[in-house]
Design a protein around this motif. Structure first.
Motif, short mmCIF file in Angstrom:
data_model
loop_
_atom_site.label_atom_id
_atom_site.label_comp_id
_atom_site.label_asym_id
_atom_site.label_seq_id
_atom_site.Cartn_x
_atom_site.Cartn_y
_atom_site.Cartn_z
N MET A 1 36.28 69.09 47.82
CA MET A 1 36.39 67.63 47.70
C MET A 1 35.81 66.96 48.94
SD MET A 1 39.84 65.25 47.30
CE MET A 1 40.13 65.64 45.57
N ASP A 2 35.06 65.86 48.73
CA ASP A 2 34.52 65.11 49.84
C ASP A 2 35.64 64.52 50.69
OD1 ASP A 2 31.97 65.63 48.94
OD2 ASP A 2 31.87 63.81 47.73
N LYS A 3 35.32 64.20 51.93
CA LYS A 3 36.30 63.61 52.83
C LYS A 3 36.62 62.16 52.47
CE LYS A 3 36.97 67.07 55.69
NZ LYS A 3 38.33 67.68 55.85
N VAL A 4 35.68 61.52 51.81
CA VAL A 4 35.89 60.12 51.46
C VAL A 4 35.07 59.78 50.21
CG1 VAL A 4 34.02 59.34 52.96
CG2 VAL A 4 35.83 57.74 52.31
N ILE A 19 40.46 45.49 38.88
CA ILE A 19 40.23 46.34 40.04
C ILE A 19 38.81 46.16 40.53
CG2 ILE A 19 40.14 48.72 40.88
CD1 ILE A 19 42.31 49.40 38.84
N TYR A 20 38.67 45.88 41.80
CA TYR A 20 37.36 45.68 42.41
C TYR A 20 36.83 46.99 43.00
CZ TYR A 20 33.84 44.08 45.76
OH TYR A 20 32.68 43.92 46.47
N GLU A 21 37.73 47.76 43.61
CA GLU A 21 37.32 49.04 44.18
C GLU A 21 38.52 49.97 44.27
OE1 GLU A 21 37.86 49.18 48.90
OE2 GLU A 21 36.15 47.94 48.31
N CYS A 22 38.24 51.26 44.43
CA CYS A 22 39.29 52.23 44.72
C CYS A 22 38.65 53.43 45.40
CB CYS A 22 40.03 52.66 43.44
SG CYS A 22 39.02 53.56 42.24
N GLY A 23 39.47 54.28 45.97
CA GLY A 23 38.92 55.43 46.66
C GLY A 23 39.98 56.22 47.39
N TYR A 24 39.52 57.18 48.19
CA TYR A 24 40.42 58.00 49.00
C TYR A 24 39.69 58.37 50.28
CZ TYR A 24 37.61 62.02 47.49
OH TYR A 24 36.57 62.88 47.25
N GLU A 25 40.47 58.81 51.28
CA GLU A 25 39.86 59.26 52.53
C GLU A 25 40.77 60.27 53.23
OE1 GLU A 25 37.76 57.69 56.66
OE2 GLU A 25 38.69 56.24 55.27
N TYR A 26 40.17 61.40 53.61
CA TYR A 26 40.82 62.36 54.49
C TYR A 26 40.37 61.97 55.90
CZ TYR A 26 42.02 65.30 50.49
OH TYR A 26 42.54 65.77 49.31
N GLU A 50 50.01 60.95 58.86
CA GLU A 50 50.63 59.72 59.34
C GLU A 50 49.62 58.89 60.11
OE1 GLU A 50 53.54 60.70 62.57
OE2 GLU A 50 52.91 62.77 62.13
N GLY A 51 50.00 57.64 60.36
CA GLY A 51 49.09 56.75 61.06
C GLY A 51 49.78 55.45 61.41
N TYR A 52 48.97 54.45 61.76
CA TYR A 52 49.52 53.18 62.26
C TYR A 52 48.83 52.01 61.57
CZ TYR A 52 51.21 56.42 65.75
OH TYR A 52 51.81 57.49 66.36
N PHE A 53 49.63 51.01 61.27
CA PHE A 53 49.15 49.81 60.58
C PHE A 53 49.66 48.61 61.36
CE2 PHE A 53 50.37 46.57 57.28
CZ PHE A 53 49.09 46.13 57.00
N TYR A 79 44.84 52.82 61.60
CA TYR A 79 44.13 54.01 62.06
C TYR A 79 45.05 55.23 61.98
CZ TYR A 79 46.65 52.81 66.37
OH TYR A 79 47.63 52.49 67.28
N PRO A 80 44.49 56.43 61.86
CA PRO A 80 45.30 57.65 61.70
C PRO A 80 45.89 58.12 63.02
CG PRO A 80 42.98 58.20 61.72
CD PRO A 80 43.05 56.70 61.74
N ASP A 81 46.98 58.86 62.91
CA ASP A 81 47.57 59.52 64.06
C ASP A 81 46.60 60.58 64.57
OD1 ASP A 81 50.21 60.18 65.63
OD2 ASP A 81 49.49 62.11 64.86
N SER A 82 46.49 60.72 65.88
CA SER A 82 45.51 61.65 66.44
C SER A 82 45.87 63.12 66.19
CB SER A 82 45.36 61.41 67.95
OG SER A 82 46.61 61.54 68.60
N ASP A 83 47.16 63.44 66.11
CA ASP A 83 47.58 64.83 65.89
C ASP A 83 47.76 65.18 64.43
OD1 ASP A 83 47.70 65.37 68.67
OD2 ASP A 83 49.69 64.44 68.79
N ASN A 84 48.09 64.19 63.61
CA ASN A 84 48.35 64.45 62.19
C ASN A 84 47.74 63.32 61.37
OD1 ASN A 84 49.41 65.58 59.82
ND2 ASN A 84 51.41 64.56 60.08
N PRO A 85 46.41 63.24 61.34
CA PRO A 85 45.75 62.09 60.68
C PRO A 85 46.08 62.01 59.19
CG PRO A 85 44.17 63.82 61.21
CD PRO A 85 45.44 64.21 61.87
N TRP A 86 46.23 60.79 58.75
CA TRP A 86 46.67 60.59 57.37
C TRP A 86 45.56 60.77 56.35
CZ3 TRP A 86 48.56 54.87 58.20
CH2 TRP A 86 47.48 54.05 58.53
N VAL A 87 45.99 61.03 55.15
CA VAL A 87 45.13 61.04 53.95
C VAL A 87 45.70 59.97 53.04
CG1 VAL A 87 44.27 62.37 51.99
CG2 VAL A 87 44.77 63.52 54.18
N TYR A 88 44.84 59.06 52.58
CA TYR A 88 45.37 58.01 51.71
C TYR A 88 44.42 57.70 50.57
CZ TYR A 88 42.59 55.04 54.91
OH TYR A 88 41.59 54.49 55.69
#
Length: 274
Positions: A1-4, A19-26, A50-53, A79-88
């Motif tokens: 699977m692609d990263k994004v 719906i205008y757009e959708c997607g995912y990102e590792y 995890e990450g920060y909003f 932005y994602p956490d540096s040690d455990n970046p989120w997937v959303y």
């Protein structure tokens, strides 16, 4: 699977919501930066990491099972956490009914985040939004977005009920207990025990909400049930007194006369053909 992956369309199957757009990102670890304004609503759901909003100057630490909402034309930073970046996964949408649905989901008065981690329900919905959208099945994709709102609205209502007036909660539960157990030899003490609260505190809560004591409410409820039986059944007075929870036929008749003004037999006679 692609990263994004990012999917977009100008197809609008419904003016109420589309719906205008959708997607995912590792996501890979990144430094904080501010995103440009958008002219539609954007909903993210974190499926791992995890990450920060940051919104309105408030920083939220979010993790798997959490999500965040970005309104149109609003400064935002995440932005994602540096040690455990989120997937959303995310979905961008707009339409005439969006504000209403978002408010019903709890997104108002500065609330831009949510938590939902029950049985992968939202995770599956967001995946199906993406897969249907990718296949050009925009109606199905929109249907899965409505399912997302259905879950968020139900969860928000559940949480709101927990924050309701405690007096009303205790009273509602007490009334429910009475309706289920009025035919037994229950007392105010037993009702308060079923609610796990002190008897005097329960008495005050009930009185404040109902403008009547719990004991009087129980008597009135039993008398009402007995009146139904007197009108509609051929049970004896003794049997009816037992069926509605009075300790004896004599006590039942005494209470009935006190509050109704006539005896049970006289009351029954009004509904008996002569």
């Amino acid at each position: 699977m692609d990263k994004v992956d990012i999917l977009k369309t100008n197809v609008r199957p419904s003016k109420e919501m589309f719906i205008y757009e959708c997607g995912y990102e590792y996501c890979a670890p990144t430094k904080p930066f501010e995103y440009i304004h958008i002219n539609y609503y954007l909903l993210h759901y974190i499926i791992d990491g995890e990450g920060y909003f940051i919104m309105d100057g408030v920083k939220h630490h979010l993790k798997k099972g959490d999500g965040f909402f970005i309104p149109p034309y609003k400064d935002n930073n995440y932005y994602p956490d540096s040690d455990n970046p989120w997937v959303y996964r995310w979905v961008g949408f707009n339409g005439t009914e969006c504000k209403k649905l978002l408010k019903m989901s709890g997104f108002y008065d500065g609330n831009y985040t949510f938590a939902y981690d029950f049985e992968n329900g939202l995770k599956d919905n967001f995946l199906n939004i993406y897969l249907s959208f990718k296949n050009g099945d925009y109606f199905s994709s929109l249907g899965f977005l409505y399912q997302v709102f259905g879950k968020l609205i139900k969860e928000y209502e559940n949480e709101s009920n927990k924050l309701s007036n405690p007096k009303e909660i205790y009273t509602d539960k007490a009334v429910e207990f009475i309706e289920e157990n009025y035919n037994k030899q229950i007392s105010v003490t037993e009702i308060s025990k079923s609610l796990n609260i002190d008897r005097s505190h329960f008495f005050k809560c009930f009185r404040d909400v109902m403008n009547i004591s719990p004991q009087q409410y129980l008597i009135n409820f039993r008398l009402s049930k007995s009146q139904d039986l007197l009108r509609k059944s051929s049970f004896s007075i003794s049997t009816i007194s037992s069926l509605v929870g009075f300790s004896s036929p004599e006590y039942y008749s005494k209470i009935f006369k006190k509050y109704i003004g006539i005896t049970p037999n006289e009351f029954r006679g009004k509904y008996t053909k002569k």
